[in-house]
Structures are given as C-alpha cells and as structure tokens.
Scaffold this motif. Structure first.
Motif, PDB file in Angstrom:
ATOM      1  N   ALA A  35      47.132 -77.209 -24.612  1.00  0.00           N
ATOM      2  CA  ALA A  35      47.975 -78.363 -25.014  1.00  0.00           C
ATOM      3  C   ALA A  35      47.534 -79.692 -24.360  1.00  0.00           C
ATOM      4  CB  ALA A  35      49.511 -78.117 -24.490  1.00  0.00           C
ATOM      5  N   ASN A 293      58.097 -77.187 -22.411  1.00  0.00           N
ATOM      6  CA  ASN A 293      56.973 -78.371 -22.682  1.00  0.00           C
ATOM      7  C   ASN A 293      55.779 -78.223 -23.224  1.00  0.00           C
ATOM      8  OD1 ASN A 293      54.701 -80.558 -20.893  1.00  0.00           O
ATOM      9  ND2 ASN A 293      56.624 -81.327 -22.074  1.00  0.00           N
ATOM     10  N   ASN A 296      56.554 -77.187 -27.084  1.00  0.00           N
ATOM     11  CA  ASN A 296      56.829 -78.389 -27.715  1.00  0.00           C
ATOM     12  C   ASN A 296      55.244 -79.313 -28.007  1.00  0.00           C
ATOM     13  OD1 ASN A 296      59.528 -78.159 -27.717  1.00  0.00           O
ATOM     14  ND2 ASN A 296      59.808 -79.446 -25.910  1.00  0.00           N
ATOM     15  N   LEU A 297      54.531 -79.283 -26.987  1.00  0.00           N
ATOM     16  CA  LEU A 297      53.342 -79.936 -27.207  1.00  0.00           C
ATOM     17  C   LEU A 297      52.340 -79.280 -28.188  1.00  0.00           C
ATOM     18  CD1 LEU A 297      52.224 -80.799 -23.361  1.00  0.00           C
ATOM     19  CD2 LEU A 297      53.182 -82.245 -25.318  1.00  0.00           C
ATOM     20  N   LEU A 298      52.556 -77.962 -28.168  1.00  0.00           N
ATOM     21  CA  LEU A 298      51.764 -76.921 -29.133  1.00  0.00           C
ATOM     22  C   LEU A 298      52.408 -77.198 -30.417  1.00  0.00           C
ATOM     23  CD1 LEU A 298      50.600 -74.074 -27.049  1.00  0.00           C
ATOM     24  CD2 LEU A 298      49.175 -75.891 -27.859  1.00  0.00           C
ATOM     25  N   GLY A 299      53.670 -77.879 -30.559  1.00  0.00           N
ATOM     26  CA  GLY A 299      54.392 -77.875 -32.041  1.00  0.00           C
ATOM     27  C   GLY A 299      55.134 -76.611 -32.373  1.00  0.00           C
ATOM     28  N   VAL A 300      55.273 -75.898 -31.390  1.00  0.00           N
ATOM     29  CA  VAL A 300      56.194 -74.592 -31.892  1.00  0.00           C
ATOM     30  C   VAL A 300      57.479 -74.867 -31.818  1.00  0.00           C
ATOM     31  CG1 VAL A 300      56.501 -72.224 -30.743  1.00  0.00           C
ATOM     32  CG2 VAL A 300      54.211 -72.984 -30.462  1.00  0.00           C
ATOM     33  N   SER A 301      58.363 -74.099 -32.936  1.00  0.00           N
ATOM     34  CA  SER A 301      59.583 -74.446 -32.912  1.00  0.00           C
ATOM     35  C   SER A 301      60.714 -74.299 -31.733  1.00  0.00           C
ATOM     36  CB  SER A 301      60.109 -73.382 -34.073  1.00  0.00           C
ATOM     37  OG  SER A 301      61.616 -73.442 -34.207  1.00  0.00           O
ATOM     38  N   SER A 302      61.511 -74.916 -31.607  1.00  0.00           N
ATOM     39  CA  SER A 302      62.351 -75.015 -30.537  1.00  0.00           C
ATOM     40  C   SER A 302      63.056 -73.718 -30.391  1.00  0.00           C
ATOM     41  CB  SER A 302      63.513 -76.128 -30.252  1.00  0.00           C
ATOM     42  OG  SER A 302      64.053 -76.013 -31.428  1.00  0.00           O
TER      43      SER A 302
END
Length: 340
Positions: A35, A293, A296-302
């Motif tokens: 990330a 965090n 999120n930086l890797l674009g994985v769904s919350s």
C-alpha cells in the motif's frame, strides 16, 4: 538459571501483547510493501488522531470487562453526553468548564444507571446495556429530530496543537489535543488498574466475585465505579469527536461498538472478567487501525473490515470459552486424588 529463563519465556509466550505485537509487525510490513503511502509519518499521526476517540472509550470498556461485565451502550452514552454539552455551549452560551463538567456528568450518570440495573435488579449486563443503548439513543434522536449542531463555540472547535513540524516533503505533522488526551487517559487507566487498590479489587471481582466479597471487596461500589468510569470516558470521547469534526452529530458514534469491543478482547480482556492490560488494549486499537487503513489504501471494500471485526470477536470468545473449560477440567482432575 536456564530453567528460570525458560519459565520466563513461557510466561511471555502466553501474553497476548507479544502475539499482538508480532501480528502488527507482520501486517505493517505487508501493507508498507503493498500500500503506497502507508508507512509514512503523516499517515501514522493521522491514524493516531483518527482512532484516539475509540482508544479513550476502549480504556473504559477494558475496566468494565475486567470487572466481569460488559457494556454495549457506550456509543449511545457518548452521543447523548456530546449533544447535551453542545446544547449548553451553543444554545445556553455556558463557559467551557461548565459545559465539559456537565457532559462528563451526563456520561457518569448513564454509566451508573447501567450499574444500578445490573447490581440491584440483577439484570444481565449485556441485556441491561443493550436496553439502555436503545432507550437513550432513541430518546436523543426523538428530542433532537436528528438535527446536528453546527454553531459550536470557538473554544470547542479550534484545533489545539501541542507540537507541529513540516517535513522535507512538505507534509505537516501535528500532535493535537485528541492524541494527548488519549495518552493521558491510557496512563491514568494503567495506574488505576495496576497501582491503585481499586484496580486490584476490580481484577479480583472479575476473576471470582464471591472470593472478592469474602475478603472485603465492596462489589456494589466496584460495579458503580467500573461503569461510571466508562460513562465518563465515553462522554469525553464524544466531546473530543465533536472537537475533531467541528459539529455535534446525534448519530456520530453509532456503529463503533464492535470495533471498540474487538480492540479490548484482542488486547487480552477476557469476556469472563479478571484479565487484560492497558498496553494490550492499545495494541488492539493499533492493529485495527492498521488493518482498516491498509485495506482502504488498497481499495478493499469497507465491508471486509467488518468481517475482520466479526471474526475477531468470534475467535476471542471461543478462546475464552475453551480456556475456561480447560481450567475447570484441570481443577477437577487436581481435586480427584485428594477426594479419593
């Protein structure tokens, strides 16, 4: 000498803080490679401030868990205390000391109400606090109409910076009020639970309430102290949240319950009571912060992070149940020869 060293290593190996630290190092290494922007000082400081409110409330929940109880209503308590304080500040124009004391008093009162339901009416703690969560949050939404308070006074919304520096990259790093308050609350809670008599009694009560009562521990007062302490820290966290965002939102603290509970149980706070440490809870917060965090930086769904939280609670609860069963089995086996 080797035997002493091996026994010391065995004790450390059983401590959840050590394993948490290893997991944090592994996960942090993975995210720092995968990330971009993860392992930077501005991002780390931003994580500290973002999770400072959850860490403060987790300190209070930790005390309740050690006492042998559980509280699910702290997010509602934080919301109610924050909104009441915001009304006094924005509508009544009261000074800062009065508003802060009033907000903390509301939190303490709601915490003590939970304690009264649990101690005097003998309602199971999880049932009592879930009921109070529903009642208090619904009353807040009913009387507020779900309206936020945007016109908070300057003394509440102005950013307080204790340290500021500019990096060569041009990024600004600040140590702000929420971070300092989080550190102070963690230190106070650590001293309270490891150096003060009330902390030792709370550990004893959580481990074996009947034995603690027999040696003179006042179970009722300890219960009120634990839940009242959580109420105060929930109120403090709620007011700091309003300070961070610059407004008072009635439902701002909703859905933080599982994350805070996960941090506490990750840190070794047993759902059966009598176990856990402040450093462990802080490491639990750090691990959850890193996971969210990094994902999120890797674009994985919350939603995946919510799956992680759910698995954490399931695994921690399973370990607690298995450990207690093994403990009972060992005690029974140890007593059998004596009885024979």
């Amino acid at each position: 000498m080797p035997e002493r060293a091996s026994s010391a290593f065995a004790r450390w190996r059983r401590r959840p803080e050590l394993w948490l630290l290893l997991v944090i190092l592994i996960v942090g290494t993975i995210f720092s490679v995968t990330a971009r922007g993860f392992l930077t000082l501005p991002n780390i400081i931003d994580l500290l401030e973002t999770y400072s409110v959850q860490a403060i409330i987790a300190m209070g929940l930790f005390v309740v868990l050690v006492s042998g109880g559980i509280d699910i209503s702290f997010a509602a308590t934080a919301s109610v205390a924050q909104y009441c304080a915001a009304l006094l500040a924005a509508r009544a124009g009261l000074p800062a000391p009065v508003v802060i004391v009033a907000g903390l008093t509301v939190g303490a009162a709601l915490g003590c109400l939970n304690a009264a339901l649990i101690h005097y009416l003998r309602i199971t703690s999880i049932i009592a606090t879930i009921s109070m969560m529903s009642i208090t949050f619904s009353l807040l939404m009913y009387f507020s109409g779900g309206r936020s308070i945007y016109d908070l006074p300057d003394w509440w919304t102005t950013r307080v910076t204790f340290y500021r520096t500019e990096l060569e990259s041009g990024d600004i790093v600040r140590i702000t009020l929420p971070i300092v308050v989080m550190a102070a609350v963690a230190l106070i809670t650590w001293v309270l639970m490891t150096r003060a008599s009330v902390g030792r009694q709370i550990y004893a009560m959580g481990g074996n309430p009947e034995a603690a009562r027999r040696v003179g521990a006042k179970i009722g007062l300890l219960t009120f102290f634990a839940y009242g302490y959580l109420g105060v820290l929930a109120a403090l966290g709620g007011m700091l949240q309003a300070h961070r965002v610059g407004e008072s939102v009635p439902n701002a603290m909703v859905n933080t319950e599982l994350a805070v509970l996960s941090a506490a149980v990750l840190g070794g706070a047993s759902l059966n009571g009598g176990a856990g440490t402040v450093p462990g809870v802080l490491l639990g917060i750090v691990l959850l912060a890193i996971l969210q965090n990094g994902l999120n930086l890797l674009g994985v769904s919350s939603y995946f992070f919510q799956i992680v939280i759910g698995i954490t609670i399931l695994v921690s609860t399973s370990i607690t149940v298995i450990s207690s069963r093994r403990g009972r089995r060992h005690r029974i086996l140890g007593e059998e020869p004596a009885n024979g």
